[in-house]
Design a protein around this motif. Sequence first.
Motif, mmCIF file in Angstrom:
data_model
loop_
_atom_site.group_PDB
_atom_site.id
_atom_site.type_symbol
_atom_site.label_atom_id
_atom_site.label_comp_id
_atom_site.label_asym_id
_atom_site.label_seq_id
_atom_site.Cartn_x
_atom_site.Cartn_y
_atom_site.Cartn_z
ATOM 1 N N TYR A 20 0.846 -1.197 0.000
ATOM 2 C CA TYR A 20 0.000 0.000 0.000
ATOM 3 C C TYR A 20 0.882 1.247 0.000
ATOM 4 N N ARG A 21 0.515 2.217 -0.830
ATOM 5 C CA ARG A 21 1.192 3.513 -0.877
ATOM 6 C C ARG A 21 0.138 4.611 -0.886
ATOM 7 N N GLN A 22 0.529 5.784 -0.446
ATOM 8 C CA GLN A 22 -0.352 6.940 -0.539
ATOM 9 C C GLN A 22 0.484 8.195 -0.742
ATOM 10 N N GLY A 23 -0.137 9.203 -1.348
ATOM 11 C CA GLY A 23 0.567 10.428 -1.671
ATOM 12 C C GLY A 23 0.929 11.239 -0.443
ATOM 13 N N PRO A 24 1.778 12.245 -0.624
ATOM 14 C CA PRO A 24 2.253 13.037 0.523
ATOM 15 C C PRO A 24 1.155 13.916 1.099
ATOM 16 N N ALA A 25 1.008 13.856 2.414
ATOM 17 C CA ALA A 25 0.022 14.678 3.125
ATOM 18 C C ALA A 25 0.243 14.475 4.618
ATOM 19 N N THR A 26 -0.328 15.373 5.401
ATOM 20 C CA THR A 26 -0.291 15.223 6.857
ATOM 21 C C THR A 26 -1.641 14.797 7.406
ATOM 22 N N ARG A 27 -2.694 14.836 6.565
ATOM 23 C CA ARG A 27 -4.016 14.349 6.941
ATOM 24 C C ARG A 27 -4.526 13.455 5.830
ATOM 25 N N PHE A 28 -5.335 12.448 6.196
ATOM 26 C CA PHE A 28 -5.843 11.548 5.169
ATOM 27 C C PHE A 28 -6.777 12.272 4.213
ATOM 28 N N VAL B 135 -4.788 13.487 1.216
ATOM 29 C CA VAL B 135 -3.993 12.538 0.429
ATOM 30 C C VAL B 135 -4.413 12.637 -1.039
ATOM 31 N N PRO B 136 -3.486 12.927 -1.967
ATOM 32 C CA PRO B 136 -3.874 13.128 -3.368
ATOM 33 C C PRO B 136 -4.137 11.837 -4.124
ATOM 34 N N TRP B 137 -3.558 10.743 -3.692
ATOM 35 C CA TRP B 137 -3.753 9.465 -4.380
ATOM 36 C C TRP B 137 -3.382 8.319 -3.431
ATOM 37 N N VAL B 138 -3.950 7.167 -3.704
ATOM 38 C CA VAL B 138 -3.566 5.937 -3.008
ATOM 39 C C VAL B 138 -3.284 4.889 -4.076
ATOM 40 N N ALA B 139 -2.414 3.937 -3.756
ATOM 41 C CA ALA B 139 -2.015 2.928 -4.734
ATOM 42 C C ALA B 139 -1.931 1.572 -4.057
ATOM 43 N N PHE B 140 -2.275 0.548 -4.829
ATOM 44 C CA PHE B 140 -2.218 -0.836 -4.366
ATOM 45 C C PHE B 140 -1.309 -1.622 -5.304
ATOM 46 N N GLU B 141 -0.430 -2.400 -4.726
ATOM 47 C CA GLU B 141 0.531 -3.178 -5.507
ATOM 48 C C GLU B 141 -0.026 -4.577 -5.754
ATOM 49 N N HIS B 142 0.017 -5.004 -7.021
ATOM 50 C CA HIS B 142 -0.463 -6.325 -7.409
ATOM 51 C C HIS B 142 0.643 -7.061 -8.171
ATOM 52 N N PHE B 143 0.570 -8.379 -8.126
ATOM 53 C CA PHE B 143 1.469 -9.228 -8.908
ATOM 54 C C PHE B 143 0.583 -10.194 -9.686
ATOM 55 N N TYR C 168 -11.975 7.415 -2.451
ATOM 56 C CA TYR C 168 -11.124 6.263 -2.189
ATOM 57 C C TYR C 168 -11.940 5.087 -1.665
ATOM 58 N N PRO C 169 -11.551 3.847 -2.036
ATOM 59 C CA PRO C 169 -12.223 2.658 -1.482
ATOM 60 C C PRO C 169 -11.630 2.238 -0.143
ATOM 61 N N VAL C 170 -10.889 3.120 0.492
ATOM 62 C CA VAL C 170 -10.283 2.852 1.800
ATOM 63 C C VAL C 170 -10.573 4.020 2.723
ATOM 64 N N SER C 171 -10.402 3.765 4.009
ATOM 65 C CA SER C 171 -10.536 4.828 4.998
ATOM 66 C C SER C 171 -9.161 5.160 5.552
ATOM 67 N N ASN C 172 -9.148 6.083 6.485
ATOM 68 C CA ASN C 172 -7.899 6.409 7.165
ATOM 69 C C ASN C 172 -7.353 5.148 7.826
ATOM 70 N N PRO C 173 -6.102 4.757 7.556
ATOM 71 C CA PRO C 173 -5.590 3.476 8.062
ATOM 72 C C PRO C 173 -5.544 3.434 9.579
ATOM 73 N N LEU C 174 -5.360 2.220 10.073
ATOM 74 C CA LEU C 174 -5.098 2.018 11.493
ATOM 75 C C LEU C 174 -3.622 2.300 11.760
ATOM 76 N N TYR C 175 -3.337 3.221 12.659
ATOM 77 C CA TYR C 175 -1.964 3.549 13.023
ATOM 78 C C TYR C 175 -1.708 3.148 14.467
#
Length: 472
Positions: free
Chosen positions: A165-173, A176-184, A263-270
Amino acid sequence: MADTDLQHSGSYESRAESDTSQEDKVQRWLQEVELAGEVEKIWRKEAEGSRNIYRAEKEGAERKFNIHYSSVQTSTPSLYNSTPTPDVRARYNDDNEVSRTSCQAIERVLSYSVDTYDFDSTIKAAVQDREIAGRGQVRVRYVPMEYQGRIYQEVLCEHVLWKHYRQGPATRFEDVPWVAFEHFLTRSQLNKLAPKLGDKIKLDFALDGADSKKADAAPNVFKRARVWEIWDKETRKVIWIATSYPDAPIREDDDPLGLVGYYPVSNPLYHTRTSDSMVPICPYRIIKPLADELEELTIRIQALIRVCKWRGIRHPAIPSFESLEDAVDGELVAPTDGSETLGLIQAGGLDKFIWLMPIEQLIGVLKALYEQREMVKQTIFEVSGLADIMRGQSDPNETLGAQELKANFGTMRLQEAQKDVQRFCRDLFRLKAEIACNMFDSQNLMMMTGLGLPSRQEVLQARQQLQMMQQQ
C-alpha cells in the motif's frame, strides 16, 4: 523558504507539463510511487524486521526470548474480539417513514454483507499489521457476478498488506492526493485486466523461492508482472501501470464507485504517528532497546545454566563410588573392604573424600539475572501499554479500590486503540453502505433486506416528477 525545502520540491509545475505523453504519464506515476516508498523506507525496513522477529524467521529465528510475539498475541485480541453489529439510524429522529425504511434497508444490507464472507479475519489481519508493522489497511471492493442470467452484487472488505500500500504526501488523510495498491498478476489476469495489452506486458517478477528456469517454463505459476492500481483523487480516475510496460498505462477507468471521498479505503489504522507526518512508526522500535537487553539476559542465563553442573573430584582410595552410581533411591551400599570403612570413619565421613566445584556464587549470579529479566519484562509491559492488570494478573493483597484504580489508568491507552479500531470498522461500513446505495439494483436489495423496495427506474421517475412540480 529554507534550502532543504527547495531541495525537496518537485520537478514539475503542473500535470500538463508532466503528462505530455503516455510514456511521460507512466514515468511520472512510477516516480510518485517510488518517492512515496522512499519516504517510508526506514519504516518499511523496521516493519520487515518486526515481522521476522514475530514469526521467528530470518534474523528473528535466533531469538531466545520472543517478547514481541507474546505482546502482539496479547494486544491483538484485546483490540478486536467480536464482529461489529451495524446500527443505521437517522441523524434526527424525525417521524419519517421513508427515513426509517431507508435506515432499516441499509442496516440489513450491511448485516447481510458481513455474514457472506469472513469479515472478522479481514479486520484481525489489519489489526495485526497495526501491532507488528505500525499500519493496517482494508479496502472495500464492489464485486458484481453473473449467475444464470442474473447479476448478483456483493460488497466485500479485503485486507491490504502493509507493504503493498502507498499513498501520496500529506499530513491528513483528507488531503492525500492518491492511493495505490501493488499487485502481482499472472498472464491470464493481465489479459482479463487489459485484453489488448495483456500479452505485451513482460512478466518481470518471480515469487520468493521460485527457480528462474522453472519460472520461464511455467510463467503463469511462478512469474508475474508488477502492477500498480492508482486511485487519483484529482482526476477521479483509476490508473493501472505495469512497471515492465513503460509505453502507456495498461488501463484507465473513470470513477468506478462514485464515492463522496472517492477512495475505497478509509484512514488506516496507526499504532503510532505524529501530527506532522503520515509515515507510521514501527511499534517494535519503541521497545527494541529493552527487548535487546532482555535477549542478552536470556543468553547469559542459558550460558550459565549450561556450566552449572554437579561436578567434583573424589579420592582414589575409595573404590565404592562406582557402586553408588548404580544404586537406587534409599539403597545403602556396603564398602568393599574393612580398610575403606576405617578410612571413612577416621576422616569423618564420605564428604571428606570429595571436592565439589563451587557453584554457590554461580547460583547467586543466576538469581540476580532472573530478577533483572523480570524487571525488564515489566518495563516492556509498561512502555508498550501491556500492564500486569491487562494481562489478568493482580495482587491479591490489594484492596478493590486499588485494583479498580490500576485498571482504569492501565487501560487508558488500550481504550484509545479500541476506539480507533471501532472508527475503522465504522468507516468501512459507511463505504459499504455508500457502494450498495450507488451500485445495487432493486432485486439484489430486496433479496438482502426482505423489504419491498422501489426499482431504480421508479426512483428516477419519482425524482423527475418532483423536479417538474418544483419548477411549476
